[in-house]
Design a protein around this motif. Structure first.
Motif, short mmCIF file in Angstrom:
data_model
loop_
_atom_site.label_atom_id
_atom_site.label_comp_id
_atom_site.label_asym_id
_atom_site.label_seq_id
_atom_site.Cartn_x
_atom_site.Cartn_y
_atom_site.Cartn_z
N ILE A 101 9.09 -12.77 4.34
CA ILE A 101 8.45 -13.31 3.14
C ILE A 101 8.63 -12.32 1.99
N LYS A 102 8.38 -12.81 0.78
CA LYS A 102 8.43 -11.92 -0.38
C LYS A 102 7.40 -12.38 -1.41
N ILE A 103 7.04 -11.45 -2.28
CA ILE A 103 6.10 -11.76 -3.35
C ILE A 103 6.60 -11.09 -4.62
N SER A 104 6.44 -11.77 -5.72
CA SER A 104 6.88 -11.24 -7.00
C SER A 104 6.01 -10.05 -7.42
N LYS A 105 6.65 -8.94 -7.76
CA LYS A 105 5.91 -7.78 -8.26
C LYS A 105 5.14 -8.14 -9.53
N ASP A 106 5.78 -8.97 -10.36
CA ASP A 106 5.16 -9.37 -11.62
C ASP A 106 3.86 -10.12 -11.37
N LEU A 107 3.88 -11.05 -10.40
CA LEU A 107 2.67 -11.81 -10.09
C LEU A 107 1.60 -10.91 -9.49
N LEU A 108 2.01 -9.95 -8.67
CA LEU A 108 1.06 -9.02 -8.07
C LEU A 108 0.40 -8.17 -9.15
N VAL A 109 1.21 -7.68 -10.08
CA VAL A 109 0.66 -6.86 -11.17
C VAL A 109 -0.27 -7.71 -12.03
N ARG A 110 0.09 -8.97 -12.26
CA ARG A 110 -0.79 -9.85 -13.04
C ARG A 110 -2.14 -10.03 -12.36
N GLY A 111 -2.13 -10.17 -11.03
CA GLY A 111 -3.39 -10.29 -10.29
C GLY A 111 -4.25 -9.04 -10.44
N THR A 151 2.11 6.48 -6.82
CA THR A 151 0.98 7.19 -7.38
C THR A 151 1.14 8.69 -7.18
N ASN A 152 1.70 9.08 -6.06
CA ASN A 152 2.00 10.50 -5.85
C ASN A 152 2.91 11.01 -6.95
N ILE A 153 3.91 10.20 -7.30
CA ILE A 153 4.85 10.61 -8.34
C ILE A 153 4.14 10.72 -9.69
N LEU A 154 3.33 9.71 -9.99
CA LEU A 154 2.61 9.73 -11.27
C LEU A 154 1.68 10.93 -11.35
N ASN A 155 0.94 11.17 -10.28
CA ASN A 155 -0.01 12.26 -10.30
C ASN A 155 0.68 13.61 -10.39
N LYS A 177 0.83 -1.21 0.00
CA LYS A 177 0.00 0.00 0.00
C LYS A 177 0.86 1.25 0.00
N LEU A 178 1.96 1.22 0.78
CA LEU A 178 2.85 2.38 0.83
C LEU A 178 3.53 2.61 -0.51
N LYS A 179 3.94 1.52 -1.16
CA LYS A 179 4.61 1.66 -2.45
C LYS A 179 3.66 2.21 -3.49
N VAL A 180 2.45 1.68 -3.53
CA VAL A 180 1.47 2.15 -4.50
C VAL A 180 1.14 3.61 -4.25
N GLN A 240 -0.20 0.75 -12.73
CA GLN A 240 0.81 1.65 -13.29
C GLN A 240 1.80 2.13 -12.23
N ALA A 241 1.34 2.20 -10.97
CA ALA A 241 2.26 2.60 -9.89
C ALA A 241 3.27 1.51 -9.60
N LEU A 242 2.84 0.25 -9.69
CA LEU A 242 3.75 -0.86 -9.44
C LEU A 242 4.63 -1.17 -10.66
N ASP A 243 4.11 -0.87 -11.85
CA ASP A 243 4.85 -1.15 -13.08
C ASP A 243 4.57 -0.03 -14.08
N PHE A 244 5.51 0.90 -14.19
CA PHE A 244 5.32 2.08 -15.03
C PHE A 244 5.05 1.71 -16.49
#
Length: 316
Positions: free
Chosen positions: A125-135, A78-82, A71-74, A181-185
């Motif tokens: 623990i860790k989770i793949s950003k790619d899998l998260l974006v796919r979800g 998103t602040n940067i994108l906006n 949530k913090l990363k997004v 888009q915030a997780l993967d430009f």
């Protein structure tokens, strides 16, 4: 005198030794593993750390930490994108984005570290950003498929009920797109512009064409039209939904009462009835009968707006 100095010296040594023992014990009790304190950063995974009095609790706390970091990363990205697109930050968008992330079930989580130290369990623990974006993309696609039920090219209007549905779908889709888009430009998603334009054209109220049967009582038309104005924008445009009204006003000679009735067919752009209303009233005079009819119409339209019913219910 010499004895007193020796005693004082021994006391000083004692307190120094006691201090180091206490520090050692405190460090032993509270110090987590080094890997737990170092924040892992890379462009492939997102990480979470957790501790607890059992292994399962430490894993669950690590999952909670991971969810928070997502949530913090997004929000941060998103602040940067906006800021690149618009100097005015929309706090509502940020709130929607957090909801969007929370609706994603965290799957394919990898346990990278576990350690039991000083009666405390530690996990990472860790989770793949790619899998998260796919979800998130799957969620976006599901929302987009639901939006296809609205056809802006064929019909310019939406029903009283469907306006709320369109608003909710667009809110969810926009927040999910922001998250992707915030997780993967580099990620691209299908445009919502056509549906957003449709909503804009039907705001603050959806468009519809009001039609009253020939020889309808002018007072009834005026009174009922004012009630419809709370729910629709009356228009003569083509390719909009039509609301057909049949009014009947009669006098009961035996009871000396005024009977008023109203039948309503709300038709889509194919001229197919999507909702039917029938109301009636019996009062001492026409004004009261029409006022009663108006109140009933308002209630039925409100029910239709707030109730996601299917088919053509008769709500008389």
């Amino acid at each position: 005198m010499l004895g007193d100095k020796l005693i004082l010296k021994n006391l000083i040594y004692f307190f120094i030794a006691l201090f180091f023992v206490a520090c050692f014990r405190l460090e032993t009790i509270s110090s987590p593993p080094k890997w737990f304190l170092s924040i892992t950063r890379d462009n492939v995974f997102l990480y979470g750390n957790g501790s607890g009095d059992s292994l399962e609790k430490s894993k669950q706390n690590a999952i909670n930490d991971l969810a928070s970091s997502i949530k913090l990363k997004v929000s941060s990205n998103t602040n940067i994108l906006n800021s690149q697109d618009n100097q005015k930050q929309d706090s509502k968008i940020l709130q929607d984005i957090k909801v969007s992330i929370e609706t994603i079930e965290l799957q394919n989580i990898i346990l990278t570290h576990t350690e039991y130290k000083n009666k405390v369990y530690y996990s990472q623990i860790k989770i793949s950003k790619d899998l998260l974006v796919r979800g998130l993309k799957n969620q976006y696609q599901n929302l987009y498929e639901q939006l296809k039920d609205f056809n802006p090219k064929f019909c310019k209007s939406i029903s009283i009920k469907d306006k709320n549905i369109l608003e909710n779908l667009l809110e969810q889709a926009n927040s999910t797109a922001q998250s992707i888009q915030a997780l993967d430009f580099s990620s691209k998603v299908a445009s919502l512009k056509a549906y957003e334009n449709m909503l804009t054209q039907n705001s603050p109220l959806p468009k519809a064409k009001l039609v009253f049967s020939p020889q309808s009582d002018p007072d009834a038309v005026k009174m009922l039209s004012s009630e419809y104005a709370k729910f629709i924008q009356n228009t003569d445009e083509k390719d909009v939904q039509t609301i057909y009204n049949k009014i009947a006003i009669n006098t009961d000679q035996k009871e000396q009462k005024i009977k008023a009735s109203l039948e309503v067919n709300i038709n889509d752009c194919n001229n197919q009835t999507i909702f039917y209303i029938q109301v009636h009233s019996i009062e001492n005079n026409k004004e009261d009968a029409l006022r009663r009819l108006k109140i009933q119409l308002y209630k039925k339209l409100k029910e239709y707006k707030e109730n996601n019913q299917e088919g053509i219910p008769n709500i008389s």
